[in-house]
Design a protein around this motif. Structure first.
Motif, PDB file in Angstrom:
ATOM      1  N   MET A 150       0.841  -1.203   0.000  1.00 33.36           N
ATOM      2  CA  MET A 150       0.000   0.000   0.000  1.00 33.36           C
ATOM      3  C   MET A 150       0.874   1.250   0.000  1.00 33.36           C
ATOM      4  SD  MET A 150      -2.990  -1.329   2.604  1.00 33.36           S
ATOM      5  CE  MET A 150      -4.180  -0.040   2.248  1.00 33.36           C
ATOM      6  N   GLY A 151       2.039   1.165   0.625  1.00 35.71           N
ATOM      7  CA  GLY A 151       2.976   2.277   0.579  1.00 35.71           C
ATOM      8  C   GLY A 151       3.512   2.514  -0.819  1.00 35.71           C
ATOM      9  N   ILE A 152       3.732   1.449  -1.573  1.00 32.99           N
ATOM     10  CA  ILE A 152       4.218   1.591  -2.947  1.00 32.99           C
ATOM     11  C   ILE A 152       3.193   2.319  -3.798  1.00 32.99           C
ATOM     12  CG2 ILE A 152       4.774   0.310  -5.058  1.00 32.99           C
ATOM     13  CD1 ILE A 152       6.145  -1.771  -3.277  1.00 32.99           C
ATOM     14  N   VAL A 153       1.913   2.018  -3.592  1.00 30.21           N
ATOM     15  CA  VAL A 153       0.858   2.708  -4.338  1.00 30.21           C
ATOM     16  C   VAL A 153       0.891   4.204  -4.030  1.00 30.21           C
ATOM     17  CG1 VAL A 153      -1.635   2.956  -4.632  1.00 30.21           C
ATOM     18  CG2 VAL A 153      -0.611   0.677  -4.530  1.00 30.21           C
ATOM     19  N   ILE A 154       1.008   4.545  -2.749  1.00 29.32           N
ATOM     20  CA  ILE A 154       1.095   5.958  -2.373  1.00 29.32           C
ATOM     21  C   ILE A 154       2.368   6.580  -2.930  1.00 29.32           C
ATOM     22  CG2 ILE A 154       1.298   7.559  -0.437  1.00 29.32           C
ATOM     23  CD1 ILE A 154      -1.496   6.527  -0.872  1.00 29.32           C
ATOM     24  N   ALA A 155       3.441   5.793  -3.007  1.00 27.09           N
ATOM     25  CA  ALA A 155       4.680   6.304  -3.605  1.00 27.09           C
ATOM     26  C   ALA A 155       4.444   6.732  -5.047  1.00 27.09           C
ATOM     27  CB  ALA A 155       5.783   5.241  -3.542  1.00 27.09           C
ATOM     28  N   GLY A 156       3.550   6.037  -5.737  1.00 29.02           N
ATOM     29  CA  GLY A 156       3.212   6.435  -7.104  1.00 29.02           C
ATOM     30  C   GLY A 156       2.586   7.813  -7.151  1.00 29.02           C
ATOM     31  N   THR A 157       1.704   8.098  -6.173  1.00 32.20           N
ATOM     32  CA  THR A 157       1.069   9.416  -6.135  1.00 32.20           C
ATOM     33  C   THR A 157       2.107  10.507  -5.889  1.00 32.20           C
ATOM     34  OG1 THR A 157       0.613   9.470  -3.735  1.00 32.20           O
ATOM     35  CG2 THR A 157      -0.966   8.313  -5.127  1.00 32.20           C
ATOM     36  N   LEU A 158       3.130  10.180  -5.098  1.00 32.63           N
ATOM     37  CA  LEU A 158       4.138  11.177  -4.742  1.00 32.63           C
ATOM     38  C   LEU A 158       5.223  11.298  -5.803  1.00 32.63           C
ATOM     39  CD1 LEU A 158       4.386  10.228  -0.985  1.00 32.63           C
ATOM     40  CD2 LEU A 158       3.352  12.298  -1.925  1.00 32.63           C
ATOM     41  N   LEU A 159       5.660  10.173  -6.341  1.00 29.35           N
ATOM     42  CA  LEU A 159       6.725  10.224  -7.342  1.00 29.35           C
ATOM     43  C   LEU A 159       6.225  10.867  -8.630  1.00 29.35           C
ATOM     44  CD1 LEU A 159       9.620   9.474  -8.081  1.00 29.35           C
ATOM     45  CD2 LEU A 159       8.760   7.276  -8.914  1.00 29.35           C
ATOM     46  N   ILE A 160       5.071  10.409  -9.109  1.00 27.55           N
ATOM     47  CA  ILE A 160       4.540  10.934 -10.368  1.00 27.55           C
ATOM     48  C   ILE A 160       3.809  12.255 -10.139  1.00 27.55           C
ATOM     49  CG2 ILE A 160       2.973  10.479 -12.295  1.00 27.55           C
ATOM     50  CD1 ILE A 160       3.514   7.484 -11.855  1.00 27.55           C
ATOM     51  N   GLY A 161       2.988  12.304  -9.074  1.00 25.38           N
ATOM     52  CA  GLY A 161       2.168  13.486  -8.837  1.00 25.38           C
ATOM     53  C   GLY A 161       2.876  14.619  -8.135  1.00 25.38           C
ATOM     54  N   SER A 162       4.076  14.360  -7.598  1.00 25.23           N
ATOM     55  CA  SER A 162       4.794  15.408  -6.882  1.00 25.23           C
ATOM     56  C   SER A 162       6.227  15.569  -7.389  1.00 25.23           C
ATOM     57  CB  SER A 162       4.821  15.101  -5.371  1.00 25.23           C
ATOM     58  OG  SER A 162       5.502  16.089  -4.656  1.00 25.23           O
ATOM     59  N   ALA A 163       6.998  14.476  -7.407  1.00 28.75           N
ATOM     60  CA  ALA A 163       8.403  14.584  -7.787  1.00 28.75           C
ATOM     61  C   ALA A 163       8.579  14.891  -9.272  1.00 28.75           C
ATOM     62  CB  ALA A 163       9.137  13.294  -7.431  1.00 28.75           C
ATOM     63  N   LEU A 164       7.861  14.169 -10.128  1.00 26.66           N
ATOM     64  CA  LEU A 164       8.002  14.370 -11.565  1.00 26.66           C
ATOM     65  C   LEU A 164       7.091  15.463 -12.095  1.00 26.66           C
ATOM     66  CD1 LEU A 164       8.251  10.656 -12.791  1.00 26.66           C
ATOM     67  CD2 LEU A 164      10.095  12.250 -12.245  1.00 26.66           C
ATOM     68  N   ALA A 165       6.034  15.779 -11.351  1.00 25.43           N
ATOM     69  CA  ALA A 165       5.047  16.747 -11.832  1.00 25.43           C
ATOM     70  C   ALA A 165       5.640  18.119 -12.148  1.00 25.43           C
ATOM     71  CB  ALA A 165       3.904  16.878 -10.825  1.00 25.43           C
ATOM     72  N   PRO A 166       6.551  18.666 -11.308  1.00 25.46           N
ATOM     73  CA  PRO A 166       7.097  19.983 -11.662  1.00 25.46           C
ATOM     74  C   PRO A 166       7.778  19.990 -13.026  1.00 25.46           C
ATOM     75  CG  PRO A 166       7.657  19.419  -9.395  1.00 25.46           C
ATOM     76  CD  PRO A 166       7.076  18.192 -10.012  1.00 25.46           C
ATOM     77  N   SER A 167       8.616  18.989 -13.277  1.00 24.74           N
ATOM     78  CA  SER A 167       9.306  18.930 -14.569  1.00 24.74           C
ATOM     79  C   SER A 167       8.325  18.731 -15.708  1.00 24.74           C
ATOM     80  CB  SER A 167      10.332  17.791 -14.561  1.00 24.74           C
ATOM     81  OG  SER A 167      11.314  18.010 -13.573  1.00 24.74           O
ATOM     82  N   ILE A 168       7.331  17.870 -15.489  1.00 28.41           N
ATOM     83  CA  ILE A 168       6.353  17.584 -16.538  1.00 28.41           C
ATOM     84  C   ILE A 168       5.505  18.820 -16.838  1.00 28.41           C
ATOM     85  CG2 ILE A 168       4.298  16.237 -17.133  1.00 28.41           C
ATOM     86  CD1 ILE A 168       5.500  13.943 -15.451  1.00 28.41           C
ATOM     87  N   MET A 169       4.888  19.377 -15.795  1.00 26.57           N
ATOM     88  CA  MET A 169       3.938  20.477 -15.999  1.00 26.57           C
ATOM     89  C   MET A 169       4.647  21.766 -16.418  1.00 26.57           C
ATOM     90  SD  MET A 169       1.131  18.924 -15.522  1.00 26.57           S
ATOM     91  CE  MET A 169       0.077  20.349 -15.738  1.00 26.57           C
ATOM     92  N   ILE A 170       5.716  22.123 -15.710  1.00 27.05           N
ATOM     93  CA  ILE A 170       6.419  23.366 -16.037  1.00 27.05           C
ATOM     94  C   ILE A 170       7.108  23.239 -17.397  1.00 27.05           C
ATOM     95  CG2 ILE A 170       8.290  24.905 -15.339  1.00 27.05           C
ATOM     96  CD1 ILE A 170       7.606  24.239 -12.430  1.00 27.05           C
TER      97      ILE A 170
END
Length: 428
Positions: A150-170
């Motif tokens: 379940m932690g790995i699933v949440i890691a997906g929200t953070l890695l993709i939705g937080s860590a990679l999101a700035p580079s992707i969106m900006i």
């Protein structure tokens, strides 16, 4: 070597582990896309705010309205899922397709009202996804791997939705304008929906044998003291996380950091938090939920405090983010692991959705709204970040009050047997 050895069937235990791992991998990406589409907009707030002439309060409301509609739909559809015996596959697929379509339309918004309406639609379509995804993973996971999975699933929200999101969106907004960025980030959601449709299967035998829920059964969700305590903790955790996530990019921008430097800080922060969302639940599988949650709560308060203290010293700020290795696990533990281990298995998705419904309605809506209002009143986002630094004290108190639920540490106390791995959600 005996001829029969060539025809030996694969080890069923190994096959079960492979199915768990494949399910977790797909749901890792599914959950990540949910949060990229939900929170990716916050990284473009400086551009959107300038283009549509929006103040901090209105920008905060774009996050808050999504939280409210997310909360309503997550509870509705999770209850429907539980009453249908845990049928989640096509509900997850529909959620992914619908919210991805709505995200693609964001670029067409010409004013605040249209943007607000689209954000409400996105929240309603996204709401069912995460509780149903976590329910599928929890049911398919063996007890000694549940916290980690379940932690790995949440890691997906953070890695993709937080860590990679700035580079992707900006990056997309810089190259193509923010209006074209949203249709492009909607595409991965459709692709992941197709993967879920093609590869996820549900155990029809197990589902047929599962008892159908009655209205009176829902009192069991609140019968265990951990559930109302978790509701309070989830409210604080979501309010802090969503509020901080909404304003951290703008805060760094206002403090004079360049776009590339701010992107670096936010990417490192997202990666550390994502890693923490795996490490902390995995540690809790060994040492218990209570001590792990308490440490995560303390570290959750330190993160926004360090942003305020070290905003003008990027090396110190990056070094201080090591506390995210514990902070990242707070949401997984208080919203999913503890409630999921405290209720009967047939009420698991409802327990998750109840956490989301209350947490999003109160914390998710009020967190960014209060932070934005405080920032406008004091003419500084620093005040909002200090608010988010103080709030996790309440989460630490909750950690001290809950009963231990880790299979290796404490005894489970719900009225019916706590959830065990059942293969109700698996992959072919």
């Amino acid at each position: 070597m005996p001829v029969s050895s060539f025809f030996r069937r694969p080890d069923p235990d190994a096959a079960d582990v492979n199915r768990q791992n494949t399910l977790v991998l797909i749901m890792f990406f599914a959950a990540g896309i949910v949060f990229l589409d939900r929170f990716g907009i916050t990284f473009l707030f400086p551009q959107i705010g300038d283009d549509l002439h929006l103040n901090h309060s209105r920008l905060g409301s774009l996050v808050s309205i999504t939280a409210v509609t997310w909360a309503i739909s997550s509870l509705i559809f999770a209850v429907v899922s539980d009453r249908l015996g845990g049928r989640t596959k096509w509900m997850i697929v529909a959620s992914l397709v619908l919210f991805s379509t709505a995200v693609g339309l964001i670029g067409l918004a010409q004013d605040y009202g249209t943007m607000l309406l689209l954000r409400a639609v996105i929240g309603f379509c996204e709401g069912p996804a995460l509780p149903l995804i976590q329910g599928a993973v929890a049911r398919a996971s063996s007890p000694d791997r549940r916290g980690r999975n379940m932690g790995i699933v949440i890691a997906g929200t953070l890695l993709i939705g937080s860590a990679l999101a700035p580079s992707i969106m900006i990056g997309l907004a810089t190259a193509l304008t923010w209006r074209l960025a949203f249709p492009l980030v909607a595409v991965p959601g459709i692709i992941v929906a197709l993967l879920v449709a093609l590869f996820m299967r549900e155990d029809h035998t197990a589902r047929a044998d599962a008892p159908r829920l009655k209205a009176r059964d829902f009192r069991l969700v609140l019968a265990n003291r951990n559930v109302p305590l978790a509701l309070a903790g989830t409210t604080v955790c979501l309010g802090t996380n969503i509020g901080f996530g909404a304003f951290a990019p703008t805060y760094l921008h206002e403090e004079g950091l360049s776009r590339s430097t701010a992107t670096l800080v936010l990417t490192v922060y997202g990666c550390v938090i994502a890693l923490g969302s795996i490490i902390t639940p995995a540690v809790s599988d060994r040492v218990g939920r209570k001590p792990a949650l308490f440490a995560a709560a303390v570290c959750s308060g330190l993160v926004p405090l360090f942003f305020v203290l070290f905003a003008h010293s990027v090396p110190l700020l990056l070094a201080s983010l090591v506390v995210g290795l514990m902070a990242g696990g707070s949401l997984t533990l208080i919203t999913y692991v503890v409630p999921g281990e405290s209720v009967p298995r047939e009420l698991m998705a409802t327990a998750f959705a109840l956490q989301i419904a209350v947490g999003e309605t109160l914390g998710g809506a009020l967190g960014p709204q209060l932070g934005g209002a405080l920032a406008d009143a004091t003419h500084s986002l620093k005040s909002a970040l200090l608010l988010y630094a103080a709030a996790p004290i309440l989460l630490a108190v909750v950690a001290l009050l809950i009963r231990e639920t880790a299979p290796r540490i404490g005894k489970r106390t719900p009225a019916r047997q706590a959830p065990e791995a059942s293969g109700e959600a698996a992959l072919s």
